[in-house]
Design an enzyme around this catalytic site. Sequence first.
Site, PDB file in Angstrom:
ATOM      1  CB  CYS A   8     -23.761  15.924   3.066  1.00  0.00           C
ATOM      2  SG  CYS A   8     -23.877  16.388   1.321  1.00  0.00           S
ATOM      3  CG  ASN A  11     -27.300  15.825  -2.871  1.00  0.00           C
ATOM      4  OD1 ASN A  11     -28.225  15.742  -3.681  1.00  0.00           O
ATOM      5  ND2 ASN A  11     -26.489  14.817  -2.666  1.00  0.00           N
ATOM      6  CB  CYS A  13     -18.879  18.092  -1.007  1.00  0.00           C
ATOM      7  SG  CYS A  13     -18.594  19.749  -1.684  1.00  0.00           S
ATOM      8  NE  ARG A  14     -20.163  16.945   4.047  1.00  0.00           N
ATOM      9  CZ  ARG A  14     -20.678  17.525   5.102  1.00  0.00           C
ATOM     10  NH1 ARG A  14     -20.303  17.140   6.315  1.00  0.00           N
ATOM     11  NH2 ARG A  14     -21.564  18.495   4.984  1.00  0.00           N
ATOM     12  CB  SER A  15     -24.682  13.051   0.398  1.00  0.00           C
ATOM     13  OG  SER A  15     -25.149  14.207  -0.222  1.00  0.00           O
ATOM     14  CG  ASP A 125     -18.723  21.216   4.705  1.00  0.00           C
ATOM     15  OD1 ASP A 125     -18.303  21.015   3.549  1.00  0.00           O
ATOM     16  OD2 ASP A 125     -19.565  22.082   4.999  1.00  0.00           O
TER      17      ASP A 125
HETATM   18  P1  4NP Z   1     -21.659  19.035   1.295  1.00  0.00           P
HETATM   19  O1  4NP Z   1     -20.708  20.309   1.290  1.00  0.00           O
HETATM   20  O2  4NP Z   1     -22.631  19.232   2.431  1.00  0.00           O
HETATM   21  O3  4NP Z   1     -20.699  17.900   1.551  1.00  0.00           O
HETATM   22  O4  4NP Z   1     -22.315  18.987  -0.053  1.00  0.00           O
HETATM   23  C1  4NP Z   1     -21.165  21.628   1.258  1.00  0.00           C
HETATM   24  C2  4NP Z   1     -21.522  22.178   0.047  1.00  0.00           C
HETATM   25  C3  4NP Z   1     -21.923  23.493  -0.014  1.00  0.00           C
HETATM   26  C4  4NP Z   1     -21.957  24.252   1.136  1.00  0.00           C
HETATM   27  C5  4NP Z   1     -21.600  23.686   2.358  1.00  0.00           C
HETATM   28  C6  4NP Z   1     -21.213  22.367   2.412  1.00  0.00           C
HETATM   29  N1  4NP Z   1     -22.324  25.600   1.076  1.00  0.00           N
HETATM   30  O5  4NP Z   1     -22.214  26.313   2.106  1.00  0.00           O
HETATM   31  O6  4NP Z   1     -22.795  26.061   0.002  1.00  0.00           O
END
Ligand code: 4NP
Length: 160
Positions: A8, A11, A13-15, A125
Amino acid sequence: MIGVMFVCLGNICRSPTAHGVFESMVREAGLVQQISVTSSGTAAWHVGKPPDVRATAAALARGYQLDHLRAQQITIDDFSTNDYILVMDRSNLSHLQALAPQKYADRLRLFLDFAGTTSTSQVPDPYYGGTDGFDHVLDLIEDGARGLLAHIEQERMDRV
Ligand code: 4NP
């Protein structure tokens, strides 16, 4: 060994959620020696950090452990060492398509290509939203992970 990496943006939340869910399904299927599971982000912002506490709590409520995971950024070597590089959304997919060595380009797929029942193609996201978003992410990821495991098991059977 079949290598699966979930990707993602951050790294956290989703992945890592997909990592923990798929790891648990692989363990239940008795395939720990056959399938390696990892995850990464396209961005380096959160490298070394554990998953977001909201992701960890939502996963734990369904029996999945995420606290052993730490964020890392994908590297060029990950394309050669993984058979499946499964990306959560089109924005990260196009970023990786630009980075991937040509001979490994077909290893890159949208993770939800493997989902059975959902009609959505991307895992949204959840970072800037509420806790509902994390439950929705888990619904999509459980569907994708079941489909992925069935696909890999079928592929292994075909090879025997
Ligand atoms: P992820 O979510 O891609 O599912 O891990 C996010 C985590 C952090 C951020 C964006 C998306 N951020 O902008 O810091």
